[in-house]
Motif scaffolding. Sequence first.
Motif, PDB file in Angstrom:
ATOM      1  N   ALA A 253      40.507 -53.648 -33.083  1.00  0.00           N
ATOM      2  CA  ALA A 253      40.990 -53.588 -34.238  1.00  0.00           C
ATOM      3  C   ALA A 253      41.498 -52.068 -34.202  1.00  0.00           C
ATOM      4  O   ALA A 253      41.108 -51.024 -33.650  1.00  0.00           O
ATOM      5  N   VAL A 254      42.558 -52.000 -35.264  1.00  0.00           N
ATOM      6  CA  VAL A 254      43.259 -50.536 -35.299  1.00  0.00           C
ATOM      7  C   VAL A 254      42.678 -49.855 -36.376  1.00  0.00           C
ATOM      8  O   VAL A 254      42.599 -50.431 -37.616  1.00  0.00           O
ATOM      9  N   GLY A 255      41.958 -48.731 -36.267  1.00  0.00           N
ATOM     10  CA  GLY A 255      41.286 -48.194 -37.150  1.00  0.00           C
ATOM     11  C   GLY A 255      40.907 -46.773 -36.644  1.00  0.00           C
ATOM     12  O   GLY A 255      40.903 -46.492 -35.277  1.00  0.00           O
ATOM     13  N   ILE A 256      40.163 -45.970 -37.467  1.00  0.00           N
ATOM     14  CA  ILE A 256      39.372 -44.744 -37.214  1.00  0.00           C
ATOM     15  C   ILE A 256      38.416 -44.821 -36.184  1.00  0.00           C
ATOM     16  O   ILE A 256      38.413 -43.991 -35.125  1.00  0.00           O
ATOM     17  N   PRO A 257      37.460 -45.775 -36.004  1.00  0.00           N
ATOM     18  CA  PRO A 257      36.487 -45.920 -35.086  1.00  0.00           C
ATOM     19  C   PRO A 257      37.098 -46.040 -33.951  1.00  0.00           C
ATOM     20  O   PRO A 257      36.558 -45.738 -32.617  1.00  0.00           O
ATOM     21  N   ALA A 258      38.080 -47.083 -33.648  1.00  0.00           N
ATOM     22  CA  ALA A 258      38.368 -47.282 -32.118  1.00  0.00           C
ATOM     23  C   ALA A 258      39.188 -45.992 -31.700  1.00  0.00           C
ATOM     24  O   ALA A 258      39.292 -45.542 -30.574  1.00  0.00           O
ATOM     25  N   GLN A 259      39.960 -45.357 -32.853  1.00  0.00           N
ATOM     26  CA  GLN A 259      40.644 -44.218 -32.423  1.00  0.00           C
ATOM     27  C   GLN A 259      39.507 -42.844 -32.171  1.00  0.00           C
ATOM     28  O   GLN A 259      39.799 -42.162 -31.025  1.00  0.00           O
ATOM     29  N   ILE A 260      38.469 -42.765 -32.634  1.00  0.00           N
ATOM     30  CA  ILE A 260      37.693 -41.841 -32.247  1.00  0.00           C
ATOM     31  C   ILE A 260      37.203 -42.114 -30.827  1.00  0.00           C
ATOM     32  O   ILE A 260      36.736 -41.270 -30.011  1.00  0.00           O
ATOM     33  N   GLY A 261      36.927 -43.573 -30.650  1.00  0.00           N
ATOM     34  CA  GLY A 261      36.437 -43.826 -29.128  1.00  0.00           C
ATOM     35  C   GLY A 261      37.416 -43.524 -28.206  1.00  0.00           C
ATOM     36  O   GLY A 261      37.066 -43.002 -27.129  1.00  0.00           O
ATOM     37  N   LEU A 262      38.692 -43.715 -28.658  1.00  0.00           N
ATOM     38  CA  LEU A 262      39.711 -43.224 -27.435  1.00  0.00           C
ATOM     39  C   LEU A 262      39.848 -41.667 -27.209  1.00  0.00           C
ATOM     40  O   LEU A 262      39.971 -41.363 -25.977  1.00  0.00           O
ATOM     41  N   VAL A 263      39.651 -41.035 -28.345  1.00  0.00           N
ATOM     42  CA  VAL A 263      39.676 -39.556 -28.135  1.00  0.00           C
ATOM     43  C   VAL A 263      38.470 -39.152 -27.165  1.00  0.00           C
ATOM     44  O   VAL A 263      38.720 -38.221 -26.400  1.00  0.00           O
ATOM     45  N   VAL A 264      37.178 -39.841 -27.590  1.00  0.00           N
ATOM     46  CA  VAL A 264      36.205 -39.636 -26.651  1.00  0.00           C
ATOM     47  C   VAL A 264      36.503 -39.725 -25.120  1.00  0.00           C
ATOM     48  O   VAL A 264      36.072 -39.108 -24.241  1.00  0.00           O
ATOM     49  N   VAL A 265      37.002 -40.850 -25.090  1.00  0.00           N
ATOM     50  CA  VAL A 265      37.335 -41.401 -23.399  1.00  0.00           C
ATOM     51  C   VAL A 265      38.156 -40.417 -22.878  1.00  0.00           C
ATOM     52  O   VAL A 265      38.184 -40.030 -21.671  1.00  0.00           O
ATOM     53  N   GLY A 266      39.284 -40.128 -23.795  1.00  0.00           N
ATOM     54  CA  GLY A 266      40.373 -39.218 -23.274  1.00  0.00           C
ATOM     55  C   GLY A 266      39.989 -37.847 -22.882  1.00  0.00           C
ATOM     56  O   GLY A 266      40.227 -37.040 -21.888  1.00  0.00           O
ATOM     57  N   VAL A 267      38.997 -37.354 -23.845  1.00  0.00           N
ATOM     58  CA  VAL A 267      38.493 -35.970 -23.552  1.00  0.00           C
ATOM     59  C   VAL A 267      37.658 -35.962 -22.108  1.00  0.00           C
ATOM     60  O   VAL A 267      37.431 -35.065 -21.577  1.00  0.00           O
ATOM     61  N   VAL A 268      36.751 -37.264 -21.929  1.00  0.00           N
ATOM     62  CA  VAL A 268      36.124 -37.276 -20.656  1.00  0.00           C
ATOM     63  C   VAL A 268      36.975 -37.018 -19.659  1.00  0.00           C
ATOM     64  O   VAL A 268      36.747 -36.377 -18.530  1.00  0.00           O
ATOM     65  N   VAL A 269      38.133 -38.006 -19.636  1.00  0.00           N
ATOM     66  CA  VAL A 269      38.950 -38.006 -18.452  1.00  0.00           C
ATOM     67  C   VAL A 269      39.666 -36.874 -18.109  1.00  0.00           C
ATOM     68  O   VAL A 269      39.893 -36.317 -17.150  1.00  0.00           O
ATOM     69  N   ALA A 270      40.158 -36.239 -19.710  1.00  0.00           N
ATOM     70  CA  ALA A 270      41.004 -35.009 -19.449  1.00  0.00           C
ATOM     71  C   ALA A 270      39.929 -33.989 -18.638  1.00  0.00           C
ATOM     72  O   ALA A 270      40.573 -33.152 -18.014  1.00  0.00           O
ATOM     73  N   THR A 271      38.852 -33.810 -19.235  1.00  0.00           N
ATOM     74  CA  THR A 271      37.478 -32.972 -18.592  1.00  0.00           C
ATOM     75  C   THR A 271      37.648 -32.958 -17.263  1.00  0.00           C
ATOM     76  O   THR A 271      37.697 -31.947 -16.338  1.00  0.00           O
ATOM     77  N   LEU A 272      37.291 -34.128 -16.499  1.00  0.00           N
ATOM     78  CA  LEU A 272      37.172 -34.370 -15.244  1.00  0.00           C
ATOM     79  C   LEU A 272      38.479 -33.802 -14.391  1.00  0.00           C
ATOM     80  O   LEU A 272      38.361 -33.283 -13.318  1.00  0.00           O
ATOM     81  N   SER A 273      39.746 -34.270 -14.925  1.00  0.00           N
ATOM     82  CA  SER A 273      40.992 -33.809 -14.370  1.00  0.00           C
ATOM     83  C   SER A 273      41.230 -32.114 -14.330  1.00  0.00           C
ATOM     84  O   SER A 273      41.599 -31.732 -13.371  1.00  0.00           O
ATOM     85  N   ALA A 274      40.802 -31.709 -15.386  1.00  0.00           N
ATOM     86  CA  ALA A 274      40.873 -30.204 -15.643  1.00  0.00           C
ATOM     87  C   ALA A 274      40.141 -29.347 -14.791  1.00  0.00           C
ATOM     88  O   ALA A 274      40.662 -28.523 -14.160  1.00  0.00           O
ATOM     89  N   VAL A 275      38.886 -29.962 -14.586  1.00  0.00           N
ATOM     90  CA  VAL A 275      38.160 -29.121 -13.762  1.00  0.00           C
ATOM     91  C   VAL A 275      38.410 -29.215 -12.198  1.00  0.00           C
ATOM     92  O   VAL A 275      37.941 -28.386 -11.213  1.00  0.00           O
ATOM     93  N   SER A 276      39.125 -30.203 -11.876  1.00  0.00           N
ATOM     94  CA  SER A 276      39.494 -30.325 -10.514  1.00  0.00           C
ATOM     95  C   SER A 276      40.756 -29.426  -9.965  1.00  0.00           C
ATOM     96  O   SER A 276      40.937 -29.364  -8.918  1.00  0.00           O
ATOM     97  N   GLY A 277      41.567 -28.919 -11.086  1.00  0.00           N
ATOM     98  CA  GLY A 277      42.698 -27.915 -10.981  1.00  0.00           C
ATOM     99  C   GLY A 277      43.915 -28.647 -10.685  1.00  0.00           C
ATOM    100  O   GLY A 277      44.137 -29.806 -10.686  1.00  0.00           O
ATOM    101  N   ILE A 278      45.011 -27.518 -10.480  1.00  0.00           N
ATOM    102  CA  ILE A 278      46.295 -28.407 -10.699  1.00  0.00           C
ATOM    103  C   ILE A 278      46.727 -28.866  -9.400  1.00  0.00           C
ATOM    104  O   ILE A 278      47.333 -30.106  -9.427  1.00  0.00           O
ATOM    105  N   ASP A 279      46.007 -28.501  -8.198  1.00  0.00           N
ATOM    106  CA  ASP A 279      46.319 -29.023  -6.991  1.00  0.00           C
ATOM    107  C   ASP A 279      45.916 -30.609  -6.623  1.00  0.00           C
ATOM    108  O   ASP A 279      46.305 -31.567  -6.026  1.00  0.00           O
ATOM    109  N   LYS A 280      45.022 -31.107  -7.444  1.00  0.00           N
ATOM    110  CA  LYS A 280      44.239 -32.325  -7.398  1.00  0.00           C
ATOM    111  C   LYS A 280      44.512 -33.202  -8.712  1.00  0.00           C
ATOM    112  O   LYS A 280      45.330 -34.029  -8.595  1.00  0.00           O
ATOM    113  N   GLY A 281      43.844 -32.581  -9.764  1.00  0.00           N
ATOM    114  CA  GLY A 281      43.747 -33.671 -10.837  1.00  0.00           C
ATOM    115  C   GLY A 281      45.135 -33.614 -11.465  1.00  0.00           C
ATOM    116  O   GLY A 281      45.829 -34.746 -11.497  1.00  0.00           O
TER     117      GLY A 281
END
Length: 725
Positions: A253-281
């Motif tokens: 469904a298109v709506g705020i609950p799904a979008q909040i979930g996507l933000v959470v998933v994106g933040v987790v993945v982005a965090t894992l990539s950011a802490v690995s640095g430029i040369d890797k993530g």
Amino acid sequence: MTSQPTAAGDGTMPHSAEQHPTTRIRPRQDPRHRTRQIRKPVFCISAGGAFAVALWALFSPDSYASAMSASFGWITGWLGWFYILLATGALVFVIYLACSRYGRIRIGPDHSRPEFGILTWTSMLFAAGIGTDLMYFAVSGPLTHYLAPPEGPGGTEQAARKASVWTIFHYGINGWALYTVMGIALGYFAYRRGMPLAIRSALYPLLGKRVHGRAGDAVDIAAVLGTIFGVAASLGIGVVLINVGLNVVFGVAVGIPAQIGLVVVGVVVATLSAVSGIDKGIKRLSQANTALAVGLTVFVLLAGKTDYLLNALVMNVGDFIRFFPGMTMETFAMGDGNAHQWLADWTLFFWAWWAAWAAFIGMFLARVSKGRTIRQFVAGVLIIPFTYILMWVSIYGNSALDIVRSGNREFGEATVDNPEEGFFALLQNYPLFTVVAAVAGLTALLFYVTSADSAAMVMSTLTSRIDDPDDDGARAPRVFWAVATGLLTIAMLTVGGVGSLQQATVVMAIPAAIVIVMVMISLFKSLREEGAMMETAATILPNALSGRSESGDHRTWRARIRRDVAFATPEDADEFLFMDVACALQDAGDELRAAGYDVTVTACTDDDTHHVRMEITCCVDGRRPFVYAVHRDLFATPAFARRRNPSTPEVSARLVVHLDSGGQGYDVMDYTQPQLVNDLLDHLERYLEYLRLGDPSSHGIRGGTTESGSPTAEEPAPERMPVDA
């Protein structure tokens, strides 16, 4: 730095250096203990401001929406001209730098070379500076400009021709010029001037030592706030688009609950990539992102009306060149209310958005572009991403226009009313829709993650005190900023969706835009100063040649041949460096001290990095110091030398001259002491000539005196930056 070993390796300084009490041995800096401290004022005020706005939007949405709408209306009504001039001025400025003598200056020392290859660099330029929003606006933009253009009736052939061109313009070289300004400035001051990789450093020629105090804090705070709101706008648009993709493919469904979930998933993945640095993530995500985006575009080109799209692409290029001069300064001063509203919703929003992102993308570009010349940087940043944008918008935009012009007007009107649905609605007209939509969703997600992790890394750097410009912010603040950006995105989506994000971006970009103007002025002042240094090279050339011809203990041409074909061992180089070179620098230093100059001779070694050098520094009245250093560089002995002489060691050494601008590329191994002193004096004379030309009291006299009896003089030279700022 450890105590300098002699050839015998006893850990003491050679006798020649010990005779001079002014010689200093610098302590070694352990890389594990580099300074990466949080700048508390910048971090606390930036974080507090972002969280305050987020909480305001969440707990008092009506009040927030009313205030933001009023601010947006005032800024677009009274300061729209400023955003127009800013984008155009930045483009003219960077093109001037690239075409002028300053284009040869490297973003880093003279001897530096690019860290990343051209393909990897291109991928990182593309993925960092282009977000999911390009997928969002590549369809909705042209359709909106076609059905509701700023001037004239909609739905006409003329409106269709300019529809894609307007979108290309909004994603075009004006915006990338803002990124280029910040990228050049940050890279230049960090990697060539030895200052921290921070926005405040780029304003040193204007603010002086105040950049280390509250003025510098204010600049960095403006950059961080602009960055977090600009990134939140892009991420919010991306989340809405991904949500629509999931709805089309999986029925989510298109709506705020799904979008909040996507933000959470994106933040987790982005965090894992950011802490690995430029040369890797970030590097790997950029490469994957580029490959998927290019593949998706090629599919749409081949599966659609290929001949029509190629013709439209060529036409768009011609129309863009034809319309660009008028578009870049278009303010619709004579237009009606619809034109003014269109300008606020599109051009002014985009220029504010680019300005808000400029510090973020500029720092990231500087971080991955060390070693490239200003000319290479400008050409790469302006041309490479824009080429892809031109292809992307033309293919998707003209595909959408063809559907509407072929009779499916409902598709166009639905996209104008709900822009987030346009991209996937377009893909439904192609075969293998489920597979293609899944690839498009993954591409959008990678765009999202790449922007989020790059932003987290940059905001961590902006809010930290880092002594090494090659280093990044610590992991903890990276995680914090990834989470803060996600929270702000959720708050904006909850209040008013994409429209709220757009309004907040225009409002919060004002301080960032003012900083960009200051950066352009500051960068030009510093480059003009370096240009004066470049001019003095020709002035002192006759003296340099005459110094080479002095009689004395010069080697014969036979000795020169023997030196040229020999390969010194590291031990031989160390012995020569800390005996002959040390004596030559000390003798020159004694003479300069006797003349009243502040001179220091320094011996430096590092057992971990094998970095060894002798250095003399001369300071004149607090001006930019003169630095002449001889570095020992190790390299693998060429195979031809080992074939000629099997006893030649596998590792050889050169003694290369370095100035404050970097290595000069020539070897002084086995120079006599008079030759070494003369080489030092060649560069010192250039430095003194540079100081003379920059001193208003030493030139400008025409015919002796002015009418008032005082010498004529030009304006004083700008304050020089200390190399250890």
